[in-house]
Design an enzyme around this catalytic site. Structure first.
Site, PDB file in Angstrom:
ATOM      1  N   GLU A 160       0.834  -1.206   0.000  1.00 15.66           N
ATOM      2  CA  GLU A 160       0.000   0.000   0.000  1.00 15.66           C
ATOM      3  C   GLU A 160       0.871   1.258   0.000  1.00 15.66           C
ATOM      4  O   GLU A 160       1.809   1.380   0.792  1.00 15.66           O
ATOM      5  CB  GLU A 160      -0.895   0.001   1.243  1.00 15.66           C
ATOM      6  CG  GLU A 160      -1.785   1.225   1.362  1.00 15.66           C
ATOM      7  CD  GLU A 160      -2.547   1.278   2.671  1.00 15.66           C
ATOM      8  OE1 GLU A 160      -3.517   2.053   2.758  1.00 15.66           O
ATOM      9  OE2 GLU A 160      -2.178   0.528   3.609  1.00 15.66           O
ATOM     10  N   LYS A 184      -9.810   2.144  -3.189  1.00  9.50           N
ATOM     11  CA  LYS A 184     -10.302   1.711  -1.884  1.00  9.50           C
ATOM     12  C   LYS A 184     -11.681   2.296  -1.617  1.00  9.50           C
ATOM     13  O   LYS A 184     -11.905   3.505  -1.732  1.00  9.50           O
ATOM     14  CB  LYS A 184      -9.311   2.122  -0.796  1.00  9.50           C
ATOM     15  CG  LYS A 184      -9.630   1.564   0.580  1.00  9.50           C
ATOM     16  CD  LYS A 184      -8.548   1.944   1.578  1.00  9.50           C
ATOM     17  CE  LYS A 184      -8.815   1.340   2.951  1.00  9.50           C
ATOM     18  NZ  LYS A 184      -7.775   1.743   3.936  1.00  9.50           N
ATOM     19  N   CYS A 211      -5.636  -2.779   2.905  1.00  6.94           N
ATOM     20  CA  CYS A 211      -5.424  -2.617   4.341  1.00  6.94           C
ATOM     21  C   CYS A 211      -6.658  -2.971   5.158  1.00  6.94           C
ATOM     22  O   CYS A 211      -7.048  -4.121   5.281  1.00  6.94           O
ATOM     23  CB  CYS A 211      -4.938  -1.196   4.630  1.00  6.94           C
ATOM     24  SG  CYS A 211      -4.348  -0.947   6.322  1.00  6.94           S
TER      25      CYS A 211
END
Length: 494
Positions: free
Chosen positions: A260, A316, A368
């Site tokens: 990430e 995301k 994440c």
């Protein structure tokens, strides 16, 4: 045998202890057999409490659970939020106390609405409904769910059928039935045996291999978070990831993965680096990396993009409050340094996004924090042969947080019958097979790479097909008999 009674003070101490025991079920301790014990301690004597007493009991449980299992947030606030110790301790305490309200509300509603008969059944249903509430309310925090710890237990084969919430339900039922058994209600032994022996008859394989295994290299740059977003940090990130990639450039890897936000810059700024790296890779090698994007409208996204033998991008969807965006920004931004984010506030990506395609296979993504949301991952798995999660767990420091995070990724693999690739900035970088087993793992806090093979899979588990809603309905159905019996008793009293 009469219901077990004890003093309110002892009840609160038992609840705090039960919260601590729940933390011990999770990584790195992995004492999964303590899960039913924790649920049983909360259930013990619950029918003798008023709704207010039950709420206090639930809050004490939450203090024990999140105080022991999620207080790693102090590291993020103090070490990386540049907040002094007193204020960091205060914010951590507020965080823990706020999360503890979820079990408090759950037990208050349970005692307010449910009667004493079939309490062992309705309590387990209420427990799961409380976890569901914690998953989605105020953006959600499904961390340390009771069922997560069962990824290594004999109950694990239930995961592809009903996911983490079915595991929570069975664990809570085992706890309540265990209390009934201690009360010499011998009939309770039969459902316990059925719940724990049934996995022996369940299928062990819901999905099947699709094509040849892929050879992967996961790169772990181990950048110092304190300097990452400085000019020196940018230069060091470029150097580390280009050098780590160069060492694997002459080998026949299908996938090379950076974590990430591997390069602390926007995609447009990183393009020259990407082009240089891509020019040195074999034509059949795909490079996937986490990167921040800025579109033409000035919106910012936390993304995964593909280079070389890869197409598509993923943005995301589920952002971290106070980490990627600031709720009530106009009120909080200038209050303390912790709330001044080190990067612009992110914008969530679309709810429905196609999988990336790389090295001839489809790859579902969870960046994440998203990996802890079982239903979001299942939605990705429905259209993907592999699952990828990139993360920056540097925020956790040397706490137990990264190990808990890895355990949840393992359960997502088991729920969906998919191999999971987990690439992180400083650990835990790992590959996980379709049964939730770690097949390879890199050491934490080192500049290193992890190589291995992952197998694309085809087919869908029952959980991947339906998600969690059947278990939520089942949990509600288990509560209903207690509600009806309570109402009938009230009518008789009137």
């Amino acid at each position: 045998m009469p219901a077990f009674r004890h003093s309110p003070a002892l009840g609160c101490l038992l609840a705090v202890a039960a919260g601590g025991l729940t933390t011990l079920t999770a990584s790195p301790f992995e004492l999964w057999w303590l899960g039913p014990v924790a649920a049983g301690l909360i259930y013990l004597g619950i029918v003798s409490l008023t709704p207010g007493q039950a709420a206090l009991r639930g809050w004490c449980y939450g203090l024990g659970l999140f105080g022991s299992g999620a207080s790693w947030v102090y590291v993020s606030i103090h070490d990386y939020g540049y907040t002094g110790v007193p204020l960091a301790l205060l914010l951590t305490t507020l965080f823990v106390a706020g999360l503890a309200l979820f079990p408090a509300v759950t037990l208050w509603l349970y005692r307010r609405l449910a009667g004493p008969r079939l309490a062992w059944l309705s309590f387990a249903g209420a427990w799961v409904l409380g976890e569901w509430l914690r998953t989605w309310l105020f953006t959600g925090f499904p961390w340390l769910l009771l069922g997560t710890s069962q990824v290594d237990s004999p109950l694990a084969p239930w995961a592809p059928i009903g996911g983490v919430y079915l595991l929570s339900l069975i664990t809570a039922l085992t706890g309540t039935l265990g209390v009934e058994l201690l009360r010499r209600r011998w009939w309770a032994a039969l459902p316990i045996a059925a719940l724990w022996l049934a996995p022996l008859a369940l299928p062990t394989q819901w999905t099947s291999p699709s094509g040849q295994p892929l050879r992967v290299a996961l790169l772990q740059g181990n950048l110092d978070q304190a300097i990452k977003w400085t000019a020196d940090g940018q230069r060091e990130a470029v150097h580390r990831y280009t050098e780590l990639t160069r060492t694997h450039g002459d080998e026949a890897y299908d996938l090379i993965i950076w974590p990430e936000a591997a390069l602390p810059m926007f995609e447009r700024e990183a393009r020259p680096v990407f082009e240089r790296v891509q020019s040195r890779l074999p034509p059949d090698t795909a490079l996937l990396t986490g990167i921040l994007q800025r579109d033409g409208e000035g919106l910012y996204y936390n993304s995964v993009v593909g280079l070389g033998n890869a197409q598509g991008e993923y943005r995301k969807t589920h952002l971290v409050p106070f980490g990627e965006y600031l709720p009530l920004e106009s009120l909080l931004a200038d209050t303390i340094a912790f709330f001044n984010l080190p990067m612009p506030a992110m914008t969530p990506g679309p709810e429905s996004q196609p999988p990336l395609r790389a090295a001839g296979t489809t790859i579902g993504n969870a960046i994440c924090y998203e990996i802890i949301y079982a239903d979001r991952v299942a939605a990705q798995a429905r259209h993907s042969a592999l699952l990828l999660t990139v993360s920056n767990d540097t925020w956790f420091g040397r706490s137990i947080g990264p190990l808990q995070h890895l355990q949840m990724a393992r359960l997502r693999a088991l729920e969906n019958g998919r191999h999971v690739i987990r690439a992180t900035s400083n650990g835990v970088t790992a590959t996980i097979d379709d049964r939730g087993r770690v097949t390879a793992r890199a050491p934490q806090f080192e500049v290193t790479s992890l190589t291995g093979e992952v197998q694309p899979m085809t087919g869908l588990t029952p959980f991947t097909r339906t998600g969690s809603w059947p278990v939520w309905l089942l949990a509600a159905a288990l509560v209903l008999p207690g509600l009806r019996l309570r109402h009938a008793r009230l009518r008789r009293e009137l």
